[in-house]
Design an enzyme around this catalytic site. Structure first.
Site, PDB file in Angstrom:
ATOM      1  N   ARG A  42       0.821  -1.226   0.000  1.00  0.00           N
ATOM      2  CA  ARG A  42       0.000   0.000   0.000  1.00  0.00           C
ATOM      3  C   ARG A  42       0.851   1.271   0.000  1.00  0.00           C
ATOM      4  NH1 ARG A  42      -5.438  -0.620   1.847  1.00  0.00           N
ATOM      5  NH2 ARG A  42      -6.144  -2.611   1.017  1.00  0.00           N
ATOM      6  N   ARG A  46      -3.611   6.782   0.040  1.00  0.00           N
ATOM      7  CA  ARG A  46      -4.045   7.986   0.760  1.00  0.00           C
ATOM      8  C   ARG A  46      -3.016   8.625   1.663  1.00  0.00           C
ATOM      9  NH1 ARG A  46      -9.548   5.505   2.881  1.00  0.00           N
ATOM     10  NH2 ARG A  46      -8.134   3.736   2.843  1.00  0.00           N
ATOM     11  N   ARG A  55      -6.782  11.642  -7.456  1.00  0.00           N
ATOM     12  CA  ARG A  55      -7.980  10.796  -7.313  1.00  0.00           C
ATOM     13  C   ARG A  55      -9.260  11.606  -7.081  1.00  0.00           C
ATOM     14  NH1 ARG A  55      -8.917   6.184  -4.840  1.00  0.00           N
ATOM     15  NH2 ARG A  55     -11.019   6.985  -5.091  1.00  0.00           N
ATOM     16  N   ASP A  91      -6.684  -3.201  -7.548  1.00  0.00           N
ATOM     17  CA  ASP A  91      -7.235  -3.757  -6.314  1.00  0.00           C
ATOM     18  C   ASP A  91      -7.546  -5.230  -6.538  1.00  0.00           C
ATOM     19  OD1 ASP A  91      -8.224  -2.746  -3.519  1.00  0.00           O
ATOM     20  OD2 ASP A  91      -9.652  -4.254  -4.185  1.00  0.00           O
ATOM     21  N   TYR A 166     -14.648 -11.934   0.852  1.00  0.00           N
ATOM     22  CA  TYR A 166     -15.447 -10.774   0.422  1.00  0.00           C
ATOM     23  C   TYR A 166     -16.706 -11.224  -0.320  1.00  0.00           C
ATOM     24  CZ  TYR A 166     -11.757  -7.524   1.762  1.00  0.00           C
ATOM     25  OH  TYR A 166     -10.874  -6.782   2.492  1.00  0.00           O
TER      26      TYR A 166
HETATM   27  O1  CP3 Z   1       0.159   0.512  -3.217  1.00  0.00           O
HETATM   28  C1  CP3 Z   1      -0.308  -0.638  -3.317  1.00  0.00           C
HETATM   29  O2  CP3 Z   1      -0.126  -1.526  -2.453  1.00  0.00           O
HETATM   30  C2  CP3 Z   1      -1.005  -1.042  -4.597  1.00  0.00           C
HETATM   31  C3  CP3 Z   1      -2.386  -0.987  -4.632  1.00  0.00           C
HETATM   32  C4  CP3 Z   1      -3.296  -1.891  -3.821  1.00  0.00           C
HETATM   33  C5  CP3 Z   1      -4.576  -1.455  -3.443  1.00  0.00           C
HETATM   34  N1  CP3 Z   1      -5.257  -2.494  -2.899  1.00  0.00           N
HETATM   35  C6  CP3 Z   1      -5.096  -0.099  -3.665  1.00  0.00           C
HETATM   36  C7  CP3 Z   1      -6.202   0.374  -2.825  1.00  0.00           C
HETATM   37  C8  CP3 Z   1      -3.185  -3.222  -3.421  1.00  0.00           C
HETATM   38  C9  CP3 Z   1      -2.000  -4.146  -3.546  1.00  0.00           C
HETATM   39  C10 CP3 Z   1      -4.441  -3.593  -2.849  1.00  0.00           C
HETATM   40  C11 CP3 Z   1      -4.749  -4.950  -2.389  1.00  0.00           C
HETATM   41  C12 CP3 Z   1      -5.891  -5.157  -1.495  1.00  0.00           C
HETATM   42  N2  CP3 Z   1      -7.161  -4.643  -1.595  1.00  0.00           N
HETATM   43  C13 CP3 Z   1      -5.872  -6.044  -0.414  1.00  0.00           C
HETATM   44  C14 CP3 Z   1      -4.685  -6.857   0.007  1.00  0.00           C
HETATM   45  C15 CP3 Z   1      -3.684  -6.011   0.692  1.00  0.00           C
HETATM   46  C16 CP3 Z   1      -3.910  -5.807   2.158  1.00  0.00           C
HETATM   47  O3  CP3 Z   1      -3.994  -4.658   2.566  1.00  0.00           O
HETATM   48  O4  CP3 Z   1      -3.955  -6.815   2.871  1.00  0.00           O
HETATM   49  C17 CP3 Z   1      -7.138  -6.024   0.184  1.00  0.00           C
HETATM   50  C18 CP3 Z   1      -7.570  -6.796   1.397  1.00  0.00           C
HETATM   51  C19 CP3 Z   1      -7.954  -5.137  -0.582  1.00  0.00           C
HETATM   52  C20 CP3 Z   1      -9.379  -4.803  -0.380  1.00  0.00           C
HETATM   53  C21 CP3 Z   1      -9.497  -3.340  -0.119  1.00  0.00           C
HETATM   54  N3  CP3 Z   1      -9.497  -2.384  -1.109  1.00  0.00           N
HETATM   55  C22 CP3 Z   1      -9.528  -2.660   1.129  1.00  0.00           C
HETATM   56  C23 CP3 Z   1      -9.545  -3.332   2.484  1.00  0.00           C
HETATM   57  C24 CP3 Z   1      -9.549  -1.281   0.861  1.00  0.00           C
HETATM   58  C25 CP3 Z   1      -9.495  -0.115   1.831  1.00  0.00           C
HETATM   59  C26 CP3 Z   1     -10.824   0.466   2.123  1.00  0.00           C
HETATM   60  C27 CP3 Z   1     -10.655   1.791   2.857  1.00  0.00           C
HETATM   61  O5  CP3 Z   1     -11.088   2.810   2.315  1.00  0.00           O
HETATM   62  O6  CP3 Z   1     -10.077   1.793   3.944  1.00  0.00           O
HETATM   63  C28 CP3 Z   1      -9.539  -1.146  -0.540  1.00  0.00           C
HETATM   64  C29 CP3 Z   1      -9.502   0.137  -1.280  1.00  0.00           C
HETATM   65  C30 CP3 Z   1      -8.154   0.514  -1.766  1.00  0.00           C
HETATM   66  N4  CP3 Z   1      -7.339  -0.304  -2.508  1.00  0.00           N
HETATM   67  C31 CP3 Z   1      -7.524   1.774  -1.607  1.00  0.00           C
HETATM   68  C32 CP3 Z   1      -6.293   1.692  -2.286  1.00  0.00           C
HETATM   69  C33 CP3 Z   1      -5.272   2.794  -2.467  1.00  0.00           C
HETATM   70  C34 CP3 Z   1      -8.109   2.977  -0.903  1.00  0.00           C
HETATM   71  C35 CP3 Z   1      -9.009   3.660  -1.870  1.00  0.00           C
HETATM   72  C36 CP3 Z   1      -9.120   5.126  -1.598  1.00  0.00           C
HETATM   73  O7  CP3 Z   1      -8.164   5.858  -1.932  1.00  0.00           O
HETATM   74  O8  CP3 Z   1     -10.165   5.542  -1.102  1.00  0.00           O
END
Ligand code: CP3
Length: 362
Positions: A42, A46, A55, A91, A166
């Site tokens: 990640r 944000r 974004r 994602d 999920y």
């Molecule tokens: O920088 C990176 O790591 C690359 C991008 C990436 C994202 N999601 C972008 C993202 C990666 C590798 C993921 C994988 C992902 N997505 C996982 C596995 C990684 C982990 O953290 O264990 C999981 C469980 C998800 C599912 C998911 N998507 C979650 C739990 C969330 C967060 C929700 C929140 O708002 O708190 C997302 C959304 C997400 N994926 C964001 C990002 C940058 C946030 C979106 C935003 O900017 O609002």
């Protein structure tokens, strides 16, 4: 092969060649490195003001389908922190959307599925992912590898268990009760579900590798909820299917989950070249559990980044020492034990990268 595909695969091979001797890929192959490579799960997102800016007004899943934006967001942490690898901005639910699942990512919540998967009939909604289902992914990876030079690009996907959670729960869950109820109570339905997810995940990884990713990480973020016997019986075959499907490309395969202290050996056996470790198990102990022949990735507690710099450095040094204590040719890739949190100070991450590079220089 069409002309575009041929050009793309030439470009993919060129990038993998340029990145081949990077510290990140050398460590993943357990070869000597000039310094311990570091990247952060990640790392895009944000915590970076430049991310929030680009974004603005664009829903998360829409942003994943805009190649120029994906390129910019992926590059932001590379430019800022000087990390040793880029992770593709997307994602884990993007391939589910690509096969027609009604999924949205709700800010501050996570993925939400409109119609959860609960029955055998529901499985038909998980059709196979075809190689041309995600042209925006192929294009974005192509743009990235053009720009990254010798910095490797990590592709990724969600592992069958984490995706199943999920899909079955309908959204994020702490206890995974509906998922486990299916796993224990309807083993044939469960096996069918994780098998279809394994195929979708493998196809998603192949699309990224063929477009130029030089390593892949399988995120089984929530698999730490399972006991080892249940993992071995009900989940590992599907994750192994994913690793086997991409073995022929020869790119390092990383396997990561949270709270997986009791599963580390199995996570390696599932087919990984590199096992990601969260902060609960010191790397030298993790190495004993994983056994020889695999590199390790991790494992600074992300919350340490909220402490003063001197504390971050002490704790980072402990991680490097634990990795050194393993000896032999176990490669080490420095990372956090889980992802960067949105409220983290990005400058603390930049300082940490420099510190790891300086302290580990050899
Ligand atoms: O920088 C990176 O790591 C690359 C991008 C990436 C994202 N999601 C972008 C993202 C990666 C590798 C993921 C994988 C992902 N997505 C996982 C596995 C990684 C982990 O953290 O264990 C999981 C469980 C998800 C599912 C998911 N998507 C979650 C739990 C969330 C967060 C929700 C929140 O708002 O708190 C997302 C959304 C997400 N994926 C964001 C990002 C940058 C946030 C979106 C935003 O900017 O609002």
């Amino acid at each position: 092969m069409s002309e575009t595909t041929a050009a793309q695969s030439g470009q993919a091979a060129a990038h993998r060649g340029a990145a081949y001797d990077s510290a990140f890929l050398r460590a993943a192959r357990r070869e000597p490195v000039p310094h311990t490579p570091v990247w952060f799960m990640r790392q895009a997102g944000r915590s970076l003001p430049e991310y929030l800016k680009v974004r603005e007004g664009i829903p998360m899943l829409d942003s994943c389908m805009r190649p120029e934006l994906v390129k910019e967001i992926t590059l932001q942490p590379v430019r800022r922190h000087k990390v040793d690898a880029a992770i593709f901005f997307s994602d884990i639910v993007v391939p589910l959307k690509a096969v027609g699942i009604d999924v949205d990512i709700k800010p501050g919540v996570g993925p939400v599925i409109a119609d959860p998967i609960r029955t055998v009939a529901d499985l038909d909604r998980l059709r196979p992912l075809e190689s041309d289902d995600m042209p925006y992914i192929t294009e974005a990876v192509g743009l990235l590898v053009d720009e990254l030079g010798s910095t490797p690009l990590i592709g990724f996907a969600g592992a069958p268990f984490t995706l199943a959670s999920y899909l079955v729960e309908g959204g994020p869950s702490k206890s995974h009760e509906k998922t486990k109820a299916m796993m224990y109570g309807a083993p044939e339905l469960w096996a069918g579900l994780v098998d279809r997810l394994a195929d979708i995940t493998a196809a998603f990884l192949k699309i990224q590798i063929e477009a130029g990713a030089s390593a892949v990480q399988l995120f089984d973020s929530w698999v730490g909820a399972l006991a080892p016997d249940d993992y071995r019986r009900s989940v590992m075959p599907a994750s192994t299917k994913v690793f086997d499907a991409v073995a022929g490309y020869g790119v390092p395969r990383i396997h990561f989950g949270v709270g997986t202290g009791e599963l580390l050996g199995l996570l390696g056996q599932a087919g990984a070249d590199v096992v990601g470790v969260d902060w609960r198990v010191p790397l030298n102990v993790a190495a004993e559990r994983v056994g020889p022949g695999k590199a390790l990735q991790g494992n600074l507690d992300p919350a340490v980044l909220y402490a003063p710099t001197s504390v971050v450095e002490t704790k980072a040094r402990e991680v490097l020492h634990a990795a050194q204590a393993i000896g032999g040719d176990t490669g080490h890739i420095f990372n956090l034990g889980h992802g960067v949190m949105p409220s983290m100070d990005p400058d603390a991450l930049t300082r940490l990268v420099a510190f790891v590079h300086e302290t580990s220089a050899r």
